[in-house]
Write a protein that holds these residues in place. Structure first.
Motif, mmCIF file in Angstrom:
data_model
loop_
_atom_site.group_PDB
_atom_site.id
_atom_site.type_symbol
_atom_site.label_atom_id
_atom_site.label_comp_id
_atom_site.label_asym_id
_atom_site.label_seq_id
_atom_site.Cartn_x
_atom_site.Cartn_y
_atom_site.Cartn_z
ATOM 1 N N LEU A 1 0.833 -1.201 0.000
ATOM 2 C CA LEU A 1 0.000 0.000 0.000
ATOM 3 C C LEU A 1 0.872 1.256 0.000
ATOM 4 O O LEU A 1 0.633 2.202 -0.774
ATOM 5 N N GLU B 1 -0.394 2.916 -3.715
ATOM 6 C CA GLU B 1 -1.523 3.835 -3.651
ATOM 7 C C GLU B 1 -1.355 4.981 -2.656
ATOM 8 O O GLU B 1 -2.041 5.995 -2.760
ATOM 9 N N THR C 1 -8.214 -1.674 2.109
ATOM 10 C CA THR C 1 -8.512 -0.671 1.082
ATOM 11 C C THR C 1 -9.953 -0.709 0.589
ATOM 12 O O THR C 1 -10.444 0.272 0.022
#
Length: 323
Positions: free
Chosen positions: A182, A186, A219
């Motif tokens: 992560l 992102e 997420t």
């Protein structure tokens, strides 16, 4: 579909098996005027790769001729291609496919991805040894010289054949890896590709499945979406192939089969490679995944996109035709 269910092939070793009798059937099918393609299909589509090689040995013992050469002289077109693929030892077949993908004008990245992103350590090791024996060069060197950037680094990592293949799952590691992925994608501007490469090429498929579940719980979307958002081109396709190998390998090959037949014309070489190589592994699962995803059976697609003895041979290999 349960990704951990025992794979279901459509071609299994014949039992009882009489290689001499099979050699005699094939000799009769090719002797004299005309060729009895139905008998060729009946024998070759219902024997394992190892049994076909045993038949070839008996054929040479009985008649002093190479079965491959006789088949090549009697068969034509795509039917010839699929028959010769069936008669090639699997490691040699994969080595030839990889060499062709690298040596042709332009690199066939799809073949590199299909083979290297879905294989076990043992399979990759055998293919590399076979490749070196056949071409007197290293597969790693040839791939390195024909690819570049992050895609090359992914393939180099896979060629190391150093993936953990334990079935044990470390829940703490899954959470740590999910957070690392992560942060590498992102949650930052740009993408730290090395983190994705390290995790996806080293962890076992069981461990990666746990990591993907953890990632989605954090997420709210599948890990596959992160790959599509963060990457493009060949590296994206390679990473997605690994993800599919974890979540549903049958669906990955179903998509590849569909791609080979969709649009204008058929990519017959890809169609043949997948059916020949997966028929002894998980073709029943692939058929099931294909119909679930596309609403039509694999059989119906093959019937609509191929013809003649070529079509019959493919249908026999997927268990939908009895010659």
């Amino acid at each position: 579909m349960d990704p951990y269910r025992q794979p279901r092939p459509t071609v299994v070793p014949a039992d009882p098996f009489n290689p001499r009798a099979d050699a005699e059937v094939l000799r009769k099918a090719m002797k004299g005027f005309g060729t009895d393609e139905k008998s060729i299909i009946r024998v070759l589509s219902s024997r394992s790769n190892a049994q076909r090689l045993n038949i070839a040995f008996e054929f040479k013992t009985l008649y002093g001729k190479d079965l491959d050469e006789d088949l090549q002289s009697e068969c034509t077109g795509h039917f010839e291609e699929v028959v010769l693929a069936l008669m090639t030892p699997l490691p040699q077949y994969y080595a030839k496919e990889l060499h062709k993908a690298i040596s042709q004008m332009g690199t066939d990245e799809d073949t590199l991805i299909e083979v290297l992103c879905t294989m076990s350590n043992h399979e990759i090791g055998i293919i590399q040894d076979t490749y070196a024996s056949m071409y007197r060069t290293s597969l790693v060197d040839d791939i390195s010289g024909d690819t570049s950037g992050s895609f090359r680094r992914l393939l180099m990592s896979l060629c190391c054949a150093n993936r953990n293949e334990s079935y044990d799952i470390d829940a703490d590691r899954a959470r740590t890896d999910a957070q690392a992925l992560l942060r590498a994608g992102e949650l930052r501007l740009g993408t730290d590709e090395s983190t994705f490469n390290a995790v996806l090429c080293q962890r076992s498929f069981s461990q990666l499945a746990a990591t993907f579940r953890e990632y989605e719980s954090v997420t709210g979307h599948p890990f596959e979406k992160a790959i599509k958002n963060e990457f493009s081109g060949d590296i994206k396709d390679g990473l997605l192939a690994i993800v599919k190998s974890v979540t549903s390998r049958a669906e990955f090959f179903a998509e590849r089969l569909h791609k080979s037949m969709a649009g204008l014309g058929t990519t017959d070489h890809q169609l043949i490679r997948i059916i020949v190589t997966r028929s002894e592994v998980d073709m029943e699962d692939i058929k099931e995944a294909f119909e679930a995803k596309y609403g039509k059976s694999l059989q119906s697609w093959i019937e609509g996109d191929t013809s003649g003895h070529y079509k019959k041979c493919l249908l026999a290999l997927i268990g939908c035709y009895k010659p």
